[in-house]
Motif scaffolding. Structure first.
Motif, PDB file in Angstrom:
ATOM      1  N   GLY A   5     122.698   2.681  37.408  1.00  0.00           N
ATOM      2  CA  GLY A   5     123.631   3.236  36.431  1.00  0.00           C
ATOM      3  C   GLY A   5     122.970   3.539  35.102  1.00  0.00           C
ATOM      4  O   GLY A   5     123.191   4.606  34.512  1.00  0.00           O
ATOM      5  N   ILE A   6     122.155   2.610  34.612  1.00  0.00           N
ATOM      6  CA  ILE A   6     121.460   2.826  33.340  1.00  0.00           C
ATOM      7  C   ILE A   6     120.462   3.978  33.473  1.00  0.00           C
ATOM      8  O   ILE A   6     120.390   4.858  32.614  1.00  0.00           O
ATOM      9  N   GLY A   7     119.715   3.978  34.569  1.00  0.00           N
ATOM     10  CA  GLY A   7     118.777   5.070  34.812  1.00  0.00           C
ATOM     11  C   GLY A   7     119.491   6.406  34.927  1.00  0.00           C
ATOM     12  O   GLY A   7     119.042   7.417  34.386  1.00  0.00           O
ATOM     13  N   GLY A   8     120.625   6.413  35.623  1.00  0.00           N
ATOM     14  CA  GLY A   8     121.407   7.641  35.757  1.00  0.00           C
ATOM     15  C   GLY A   8     121.923   8.145  34.423  1.00  0.00           C
ATOM     16  O   GLY A   8     121.900   9.348  34.138  1.00  0.00           O
ATOM     17  N   LEU A  10     120.553   7.629  31.468  1.00  0.00           N
ATOM     18  CA  LEU A  10     119.411   8.165  30.721  1.00  0.00           C
ATOM     19  C   LEU A  10     118.931   9.491  31.305  1.00  0.00           C
ATOM     20  O   LEU A  10     118.558  10.411  30.571  1.00  0.00           O
ATOM     21  N   GLY A  11     118.931   9.603  32.633  1.00  0.00           N
ATOM     22  CA  GLY A  11     118.522  10.851  33.278  1.00  0.00           C
ATOM     23  C   GLY A  11     119.468  11.996  32.972  1.00  0.00           C
ATOM     24  O   GLY A  11     119.047  13.127  32.715  1.00  0.00           O
ATOM     25  N   ALA A  12     120.767  11.698  32.974  1.00  0.00           N
ATOM     26  CA  ALA A  12     121.759  12.727  32.659  1.00  0.00           C
ATOM     27  C   ALA A  12     121.627  13.191  31.207  1.00  0.00           C
ATOM     28  O   ALA A  12     121.714  14.387  30.917  1.00  0.00           O
ATOM     29  N   LEU A  13     121.407  12.250  30.299  1.00  0.00           N
ATOM     30  CA  LEU A  13     121.205  12.622  28.893  1.00  0.00           C
ATOM     31  C   LEU A  13     119.945  13.467  28.715  1.00  0.00           C
ATOM     32  O   LEU A  13     119.951  14.451  27.975  1.00  0.00           O
ATOM     33  N   THR A  14     118.873  13.065  29.399  1.00  0.00           N
ATOM     34  CA  THR A  14     117.622  13.820  29.311  1.00  0.00           C
ATOM     35  C   THR A  14     117.824  15.238  29.817  1.00  0.00           C
ATOM     36  O   THR A  14     117.385  16.206  29.194  1.00  0.00           O
ATOM     37  N   ARG A  15     118.497  15.367  30.953  1.00  0.00           N
ATOM     38  CA  ARG A  15     118.768  16.691  31.514  1.00  0.00           C
ATOM     39  C   ARG A  15     119.607  17.522  30.550  1.00  0.00           C
ATOM     40  O   ARG A  15     119.330  18.690  30.312  1.00  0.00           O
ATOM     41  N   PHE A  16     120.635  16.931  29.977  1.00  0.00           N
ATOM     42  CA  PHE A  16     121.521  17.642  29.059  1.00  0.00           C
ATOM     43  C   PHE A  16     120.758  18.153  27.838  1.00  0.00           C
ATOM     44  O   PHE A  16     120.841  19.326  27.489  1.00  0.00           O
ATOM     45  N   TYR A  17     120.006  17.264  27.193  1.00  0.00           N
ATOM     46  CA  TYR A  17     119.310  17.660  25.971  1.00  0.00           C
ATOM     47  C   TYR A  17     118.116  18.561  26.248  1.00  0.00           C
ATOM     48  O   TYR A  17     117.833  19.471  25.470  1.00  0.00           O
ATOM     49  N   LEU A  18     117.427  18.347  27.348  1.00  0.00           N
ATOM     50  CA  LEU A  18     116.336  19.245  27.719  1.00  0.00           C
ATOM     51  C   LEU A  18     116.887  20.628  28.035  1.00  0.00           C
ATOM     52  O   LEU A  18     116.297  21.646  27.662  1.00  0.00           O
ATOM     53  N   GLY A  19     118.034  20.673  28.701  1.00  0.00           N
ATOM     54  CA  GLY A  19     118.681  21.946  28.997  1.00  0.00           C
ATOM     55  C   GLY A  19     119.081  22.699  27.744  1.00  0.00           C
ATOM     56  O   GLY A  19     119.035  23.926  27.705  1.00  0.00           O
ATOM     57  N   PHE A  61     117.394   7.473  37.239  1.00  0.00           N
ATOM     58  CA  PHE A  61     116.974   8.485  36.261  1.00  0.00           C
ATOM     59  C   PHE A  61     116.748   9.841  36.911  1.00  0.00           C
ATOM     60  O   PHE A  61     117.347  10.841  36.509  1.00  0.00           O
ATOM     61  N   LEU A  62     115.859   9.905  37.900  1.00  0.00           N
ATOM     62  CA  LEU A  62     115.533  11.198  38.499  1.00  0.00           C
ATOM     63  C   LEU A  62     116.677  11.759  39.335  1.00  0.00           C
ATOM     64  O   LEU A  62     116.827  12.972  39.449  1.00  0.00           O
ATOM     65  N   GLY A  63     117.490  10.879  39.895  1.00  0.00           N
ATOM     66  CA  GLY A  63     118.665  11.346  40.623  1.00  0.00           C
ATOM     67  C   GLY A  63     119.649  12.074  39.722  1.00  0.00           C
ATOM     68  O   GLY A  63     120.269  13.050  40.114  1.00  0.00           O
TER      69      GLY A  63
END
Length: 109
Positions: A5-8, A10-19, A61-63
């Motif tokens: 859950g924590i990794g997810g 962080l991964g979702a936030l990274t994807r959002f801001y990188l996007g 995270f990567l998922g």
């Protein structure tokens, strides 16, 4: 389960801001994110990290960072817009380069 859950998150936030940071040229932002995520997953798999790191980074995270659902949706949009060549290039290059990058990441380690 908490690590996923924590990794997810962080991964979702990274994807959002990188996007938001990448020049949004539809659908190539998703393409870039999925290809880099495939590469990272190949590297991670080759490193044979502990279970908790695999759950946190690989599954969590990567998922969340990569997204097959957005790939499918954007592919459908290209087809509906009758952008046949874009759709074919996007779909085939995403799949082939995703596998190639995962393999490359695995063998680079």
């Amino acid at each position: 389960m908490i690590l996923i859950g924590i990794g997810g998150f962080l991964g979702a936030l990274t994807r959002f801001y990188l996007g938001k940071w990448i020049v949004h040229t539809y659908p190539w932002t998703t393409f870039f994110i999925n290809i880099t995520g495939s590469f990272a997953l190949g590297v991670l798999f080759a490193l044979h990290l502990s279970d908790w790191l695999w759950h946190f980074i690989g599954i969590g995270f990567l998922g969340a960072y990569t997204t097959f659902s957005t790939f499918g949706f954007e592919s459908l949009q290209l087809v509906e817009q009758k952008k046949w060549s874009h759709a074919i290039i996007y779909m085939s290059s995403s799949i082939l380069l995703g596998i190639l990058c995962a393999t490359l990441g695995f063998y680079m380690v």
